[in-house]
Design an enzyme around this catalytic site. Structure first.
Site, PDB file in Angstrom:
ATOM      1  N   THR A 100      11.734  13.506  -5.722  1.00  0.00           N
ATOM      2  CA  THR A 100      11.548  12.680  -6.919  1.00  0.00           C
ATOM      3  C   THR A 100      10.882  11.346  -6.628  1.00  0.00           C
ATOM      4  O   THR A 100      10.445  10.662  -7.571  1.00  0.00           O
ATOM      5  CB  THR A 100      12.900  12.416  -7.610  1.00  0.00           C
ATOM      6  OG1 THR A 100      13.775  11.728  -6.703  1.00  0.00           O
ATOM      7  CG2 THR A 100      13.546  13.715  -8.059  1.00  0.00           C
ATOM      8  N   GLY A 101      10.776  10.942  -5.368  1.00  0.00           N
ATOM      9  CA  GLY A 101      10.210   9.637  -5.048  1.00  0.00           C
ATOM     10  C   GLY A 101       8.791   9.464  -5.560  1.00  0.00           C
ATOM     11  O   GLY A 101       8.478   8.507  -6.278  1.00  0.00           O
ATOM     12  N   ILE A 102       7.904  10.389  -5.205  1.00  0.00           N
ATOM     13  CA  ILE A 102       6.503  10.286  -5.623  1.00  0.00           C
ATOM     14  C   ILE A 102       6.376  10.524  -7.124  1.00  0.00           C
ATOM     15  O   ILE A 102       5.544   9.901  -7.791  1.00  0.00           O
ATOM     16  CB  ILE A 102       5.632  11.259  -4.806  1.00  0.00           C
ATOM     17  CG1 ILE A 102       5.574  10.801  -3.344  1.00  0.00           C
ATOM     18  CG2 ILE A 102       4.228  11.358  -5.381  1.00  0.00           C
ATOM     19  CD1 ILE A 102       4.803  11.726  -2.420  1.00  0.00           C
ATOM     20  N   VAL A 108       1.734 -11.368   1.994  1.00  0.00           N
ATOM     21  CA  VAL A 108       2.283 -12.312   1.025  1.00  0.00           C
ATOM     22  C   VAL A 108       3.339 -13.163   1.729  1.00  0.00           C
ATOM     23  O   VAL A 108       4.320 -12.639   2.249  1.00  0.00           O
ATOM     24  CB  VAL A 108       2.906 -11.579  -0.181  1.00  0.00           C
ATOM     25  CG1 VAL A 108       3.581 -12.576  -1.129  1.00  0.00           C
ATOM     26  CG2 VAL A 108       1.847 -10.772  -0.919  1.00  0.00           C
ATOM     27  N   GLY A 145       0.830  -1.200   0.000  1.00  0.00           N
ATOM     28  CA  GLY A 145       0.000   0.000   0.000  1.00  0.00           C
ATOM     29  C   GLY A 145       0.866   1.252   0.000  1.00  0.00           C
ATOM     30  O   GLY A 145       1.703   1.438  -0.874  1.00  0.00           O
ATOM     31  N   THR A 178       1.940   5.265  -0.305  1.00  0.00           N
ATOM     32  CA  THR A 178       1.697   6.216  -1.391  1.00  0.00           C
ATOM     33  C   THR A 178       1.822   5.556  -2.753  1.00  0.00           C
ATOM     34  O   THR A 178       0.956   5.715  -3.620  1.00  0.00           O
ATOM     35  CB  THR A 178       2.674   7.396  -1.286  1.00  0.00           C
ATOM     36  OG1 THR A 178       2.438   8.099  -0.059  1.00  0.00           O
ATOM     37  CG2 THR A 178       2.487   8.357  -2.449  1.00  0.00           C
ATOM     38  N   ALA A 179       2.907   4.802  -2.983  1.00  0.00           N
ATOM     39  CA  ALA A 179       3.126   4.200  -4.301  1.00  0.00           C
ATOM     40  C   ALA A 179       2.005   3.234  -4.661  1.00  0.00           C
ATOM     41  O   ALA A 179       1.476   3.259  -5.783  1.00  0.00           O
ATOM     42  CB  ALA A 179       4.479   3.482  -4.333  1.00  0.00           C
ATOM     43  N   GLU A 212       7.027  13.479   1.734  1.00  0.00           N
ATOM     44  CA  GLU A 212       6.107  14.529   2.151  1.00  0.00           C
ATOM     45  C   GLU A 212       6.062  15.673   1.151  1.00  0.00           C
ATOM     46  O   GLU A 212       5.225  16.541   1.258  1.00  0.00           O
ATOM     47  CB  GLU A 212       6.493  15.055   3.533  1.00  0.00           C
ATOM     48  CG  GLU A 212       6.239  14.061   4.656  1.00  0.00           C
ATOM     49  CD  GLU A 212       6.403  14.682   6.028  1.00  0.00           C
ATOM     50  OE1 GLU A 212       7.272  15.560   6.159  1.00  0.00           O
ATOM     51  OE2 GLU A 212       5.681  14.292   6.945  1.00  0.00           O
ATOM     52  N   LYS A 242       3.221  24.137  -2.007  1.00  0.00           N
ATOM     53  CA  LYS A 242       4.663  24.176  -2.261  1.00  0.00           C
ATOM     54  C   LYS A 242       4.908  24.780  -3.644  1.00  0.00           C
ATOM     55  O   LYS A 242       4.358  24.305  -4.627  1.00  0.00           O
ATOM     56  CB  LYS A 242       5.241  22.758  -2.192  1.00  0.00           C
ATOM     57  CG  LYS A 242       6.686  22.641  -2.637  1.00  0.00           C
ATOM     58  CD  LYS A 242       7.129  21.192  -2.706  1.00  0.00           C
ATOM     59  CE  LYS A 242       8.535  21.078  -3.275  1.00  0.00           C
ATOM     60  NZ  LYS A 242       8.976  19.662  -3.397  1.00  0.00           N
TER      61      LYS A 242
END
Length: 519
Positions: A352-354, A190, A13, A15-16, A53, A82
């Site tokens: 850059t993650g999201i 899993v 689950g 954010t990604a 965030e 932002k």
């Protein structure tokens, strides 16, 4: 493997996972007969890392497609607006003479009239920095202004923007919207991944629900990479020789009073062995020290973080995590696609993650193998993601390698030519005598537009010598008027736009586009 692909399972689950689920549910018609059937398996035993965030402006289009209303985002996730990232003490060590603060603004330079950057480089705007003369956004950010009025519709405003938010609350909001979009939610773990003879995934063994099969498996299990890494053994390409930071320690500072100003940019302050992020939300500030463990130990990192936070941090608990900057050359293998941290992660710099989760979800939707042609989709997906990772690596490294700081081994090592990718060296060579432009940017793979490269390049003090072409720049008078117009727009923004705090208070009880102008 059947020719008709309809059944999708997302493992993980956060954010990604929920961003991917909600997006694919809308784009692949999960709520309609003949659409994709999307199930997300999420273990209650595994918490959310919550490193994301901050976001990039693409998040507005993504959330609109998923169906999240902007006021709900602000209300439910403690979100704030932002408008970019403010960099402090990146060019010089603390205490050096002169200012050391620039904004990587989301707003592009003024487009009317001649291109302004060459004229700024030739001194037409005086000695004012590029971020001050090219966009009104620096003025708005310095005044903690919001990028829009309350009367503007969802995700629309005169200044380009993204959001800061509470990552845990954001995942919960995405979960709720994803289920509304037609995603089936399984709270399960899993325990085993079963492989078919051709190396693809045949089935999952779930603790409560037993054997579970799907046509396409999406790995959103974070750094654990349960499917793409542990089961399918697709290797991780480390970029540690270029990006040294591999650890972070964070804490949350409650606001000291209800009227406390909320910054409308991420504050990124350079440290001896890394940098500190400072993100203002509705009720707190999230701060964290990103550092290189080869240059600083955990105790030193925490001391630096607490020194930055001051007395308000006394007694507050910290959270730590480690990471290896890098990505997978193959994020889509057979019938499995990795999204989020299981696919790649560099560091928190520039949020850059999201963005990479957004990119991956969009690519999956466009390349979805309805007729079972996994290999064709995988080739295009992997080639696109590899190029995006490589270009982003160059962009992030540019922040470090142009520094004039020489106060620690960390900064000295970052300017060592051996740590700079050849592709970045080539770009810098081009920009010795011309500024970055559309020739250097590929919109199909570049997350950051040419304006972003310009803001960072010149914010870090890069010198582009245009003396050889100065006589060809014949529109200096028009450029001067354009610079003056930017100044007037900045004055107007400071006078007319509400503060970040004011617009957040509005969203607590109303929706955007329905209220009177806040001034």
């Amino acid at each position: 493997m059947t020719n008709s692909v309809r059944k999708v399972v997302i493992v993980g689950g956060g954010t990604a996972g929920w961003l991917t689920a909600g997006y694919l549910a809308r784009l692949l018609a999960a709520d309609r007969p003949g659409g994709a059937a999307i199930t997300l398996v999420e273990s209650s035993e595994i918490g959310i890392l919550g490193v994301g965030e901050g976001t990039f402006p693409t998040i507005r289009k993504t959330l609109a497609r998923i169906g999240v209303r902007e006021a709900d985002l602000v209300r439910r996730c403690g979100a704030s607006f932002k408008q970019g990232a403010s960099f402090i003490n990146w060019r010089y060590a603390p205490g050096a003479p002169g200012g050391d603060h620039f904004l990587h603004a989301f707003q592009e330079a003024a487009r009317e009239g001649p291109e302004l950057l060459p004229y700024w480089l030739l001194g037409v705007a005086g000695d004012r920095p590029w971020d001050m003369v090219s966009t009104p956004q620096r003025r708005a950010v310095d005044a903690c202004r919001a990028p829009k009025l309350t009367s503007h519709p969802d995700y629309v405003g005169p200044l380009n923007y993204a959001f800061h938010f509470d990552a845990g609350a954001f995942a919960e909001l995405l979960r709720e919207q994803g289920i509304a979009n037609g995603v089936s939610h399984l709270a399960d773990t899993v325990e085993e991944v079963h492989l078919a003879g051709d190396g693809s995934i045949a089935a999952l063994s779930l603790r409560q629900n037993g054997r579970f099969t799907a046509d396409l498996y999406i790995d959103c299990s974070g750094f654990r990479a349960e499917l793409i890494g542990k089961a399918l053994r697709q290797p991780w390409t480390s970029c540690r020789s270029t990006l040294f930071c591999d650890a972070a320690i964070a804490l949350q500072l409650p606001n000291q009073h209800p009227d406390e100003a909320i910054a409308s940019s991420t504050l990124a302050t350079g440290q001896a062995s890394g940098w500190i992020w400072d993100i203002g939300l509705a009720s707190r500030r999230g701060i964290g020290h990103v550092y290189s463990s080869a240059h600083c130990d955990a105790e030193q990192a925490e001391r630096a973080l607490r020194a930055y936070a001051g007395p308000a941090a006394k007694g507050l608990e910290t959270r730590s995590f480690r990471f290896d900057a890098g990505y997978r050359e193959t994020s889509w293998y057979k019938n499995c696609v990795a999204v989020g941290l299981s696919s790649g992660f560099f560091e928190p710099l520039e949020a850059t993650g999201i963005v990479f989760s957004e990119v991956a979800a969009s690519l999956i939707a466009n390349l979805f193998p309805w007729a079972g042609d996994f290999e064709t989709s995988a080739r295009q997906f992997n080639a696109n993601m590899r190029r995006r990772y490589a270009r982003t690596l160059d962009f992030l490294k540019m922040h470090y390698c142009l520094s004039e700081r020489r106060d620690s081994d960390f900064w000295n090592d970052n300017v060592d030519p051996r740590s700079i990718p050849d592709s970045l060296s080539e770009l810098l060579d081009r920009w010795r005598h011309r500024p970055p432009n559309e020739l250097d940017i590929d919109a199909n793979v570049d997350i950051f537009p040419e304006a972003s490269w310009q803001y960072v390049l010149y914010g870090m003090g890069w010198k582009t010598d245009l003396s050889a072409r100065a006589s060809a720049c014949r529109f200096a008078d028009e450029a001067q008027e354009s610079f003056a117009e930017v100044q007037r727009h900045g004055d107007y923004a400071v006078r007319q736009l509400p503060s970040n705090r004011e617009i957040i208070r509005f969203a607590q009880g109303a929706s955007f586009g329905e209220g009177a102008h806040a001034a």
